[in-house]
Scaffold this active site. Structure first.
Site, PDB file in Angstrom:
ATOM      1  N   ASP A   1     -32.603 107.159  20.425  1.00 62.53           N
ATOM      2  CA  ASP A   1     -33.868 107.618  20.999  1.00 62.53           C
ATOM      3  C   ASP A   1     -34.448 106.597  21.966  1.00 62.53           C
ATOM      4  OD1 ASP A   1     -36.167 108.898  21.623  1.00 62.53           O
ATOM      5  OD2 ASP A   1     -37.030 108.864  19.613  1.00 62.53           O
TER       6      ASP A   1
ATOM      7  N   ASP B   1     -34.775 110.552  28.811  1.00 55.81           N
ATOM      8  CA  ASP B   1     -34.891 110.606  27.356  1.00 55.81           C
ATOM      9  C   ASP B   1     -33.592 111.088  26.707  1.00 55.81           C
ATOM     10  OD1 ASP B   1     -35.915 110.588  24.801  1.00 55.81           O
ATOM     11  OD2 ASP B   1     -36.833 112.560  24.986  1.00 55.81           O
TER      12      ASP B   1
END
Ligand code: NAG
Ligand code: NAG
Ligand code: NAG
Length: 396
Positions: free
Chosen positions: A95, A274
């Site tokens: 992440d 992301d």
């Protein structure tokens, strides 16, 4: 075991790629990763991505780490990470939109303490919008493989958590260190794994290379800590500074404009890259220009957009202009892998859930990262992009 879980286990056991030797400097080591089957869970992929973007956007006003995962969410790449000495392996979500590393999400796979485990006495809580985790902060040895071993890495051990897919044990936090602020009691910033690899001299620079490969080509990829993998790159790397527009600036944010078939659909705006978002999300007003140009139709049950074969044959280049360079997505890069979606053709682009001029008008998720190698340089606060051998792949 339901079919999605069964598939997940099969994919995780696929052989993984190890890039061969020569890197930019000797301290760079690749980490292989596996994509989970749930990446292409058509039912949830758009909903989970939009919910995550919304939660991160709202959470950012409180300067809080706030990303979201939903059970069976699409778009998660994971890595096997060792904790302790001798290490026990955990499956962690990669992440770049959050920065705490933690384990213990899956009660069936609890923290296995060894002599290197030290309870700091502090508690940790991270609010991920829809989900959350809280627990105790420990120091322990963390190994990413290939000699990438960190001593006394601060990690969370969950005593409660919600909103995470059941095939992961936690998160490998690769976002900016500022996102850890306020998450651990009696602690300011919690150094991330990248920070500690650098401060402990394991890697020579505060750089992370992200290499994702289109699902139908390999469904894998590689992270490189301390630099990037020359062999994965086709051409040169161009850097742009991290954006100054809030709230994209809290994440790995960049400025870009977007065009379709040569016509602008979004003027220069801030957005983020992301690894835990599956799709490409663009502001609703920009998306509706793209939708009219492609003729795509909303499928209400999934929130995804479909196109016919004829419409696919007419798809033109979607282009992100970043720092004066056009990063083109060919028609194939704009759709989900047909091997996973049957006869239906789904676009990999959806609306963000808000109009432009929000300080965060797009998210370049895995669908973008699978076409361009991405380099996060947290010392110089810049993000680099390069073509790969898969940039123009037609495998989807
Ligand atoms: C826990 O770690 C020990 C080594 O310290 C190892 O022998 C054992 O198999 C591990 N347990 C699990 C459940 O992985
Ligand atoms: C945890 O690690 C940090 C950084 O190395 C160190 O300052 C701290 O004293 C450690 N705490 C414990 C309980 O070992
Ligand atoms: C793409 O742009 C060209 C030049 O403006 C135009 O002639 C063509 O019709 C456009 N094609 C599509 C499918 O939008």
């Amino acid at each position: 075991m339901n079919p999605a879980r069964a598939l997940c286990h099969i994919l995780l056991s696929l052989p993984i790629i190890h890039a061969s030797s020569a890197f930019q400097d000797n301290a760079k080591v690749p980490l292989s990763i596996s994509a989970t089957a749930d990446r292409w869970n058509i039912t949830n992929i758009a909903k989970a991505d939009i919910a995550r973007a919304n939660a991160m956007y709202k959470g950012s006003s409180k300067k809080r780490d706030a990303s979201v995962y939903e059970t069976n969410a699409g778009g998660v790449y994971t890595a096997q990470v060792g904790v302790g000495d001798p290490p026990t392996e955990y499956t962690l979500l990669l992440d770049t939109g959050s920065s705490n590393t933690w384990i213990g999400a899956n009660p069936a796979h609890p923290y296995n303490r060894t002599d290197t485990s030290k309870d700091t006495g502090n508690s940790v809580a991270v609010y991920y919008g829809f989900g959350t985790f809280s627990g105790e902060e420990y120091n322990d040895t963390v190994s990413l493989g290939n000699g990438l071993t960190i001593k006394q890495q601060s990690i969370g051990v969950a005593s409660s958590c919600q909103g995470f897919p059941d095939f992961v044990d936690g998160v490998l936090g690769l976002g900016p260190v500022g996102l850890t602020e306020g998450t651990v009691t009696f602690t300011n910033d919690v150094p991330t794994v990248v920070d500690n690899l650098y401060s402990q001299g394991v890697i020579g620079s505060l750089v992370l290379g992200v290499y994702f490969i289109p699902f139908s080509d390999a469904s894998e990829g590689e992270l490189t800590f301390g630099g990037y993998d020359d062999y994965a790159i086709d051409g040169s790397v161009t850097y742009v500074p991290v954006t100054t527009s809030d709230p994209a600036s809290l994440y790995w944010g960049i400025d870009a404009s977007i065009s379709y078939n040569g016509s602008s659909i979004l003027s220069l705006s801030a957005g983020i890259i992301d690894t835990a978002t599956a799709l490409i999300l663009i502001a609703d007003d920009a998306f509706s220009r793209y939708q009219s140009a492609t003729g795509a139709t909303l499928e209400p049950s999934t929130g995804l957009y479909t196109i016919s074969d004829d419409q696919y044959n007419n798809i033109q280049v979607l282009s992100f202009d970043i720092g004066g360079i056009s990063y083109n997505l060919n028609p194939n890069a704009q759709i989900l892998p047909r091997s996973r979606t049957g006869n239906q053709i789904y676009l990999a682009i959806v609306g963000l859930g808000r109009d432009s001029n929000s300080g965060w008008d797009f998210t370049c998720g895995c669908a973008f990262l699978e076409r361009y190698y991405t380099i996060i340089d947290s010392k110089n606060l810049q993000v680099g992009f390069a073509r790969t051998h898969y940039t123009d792949s037609k495998s989807n």
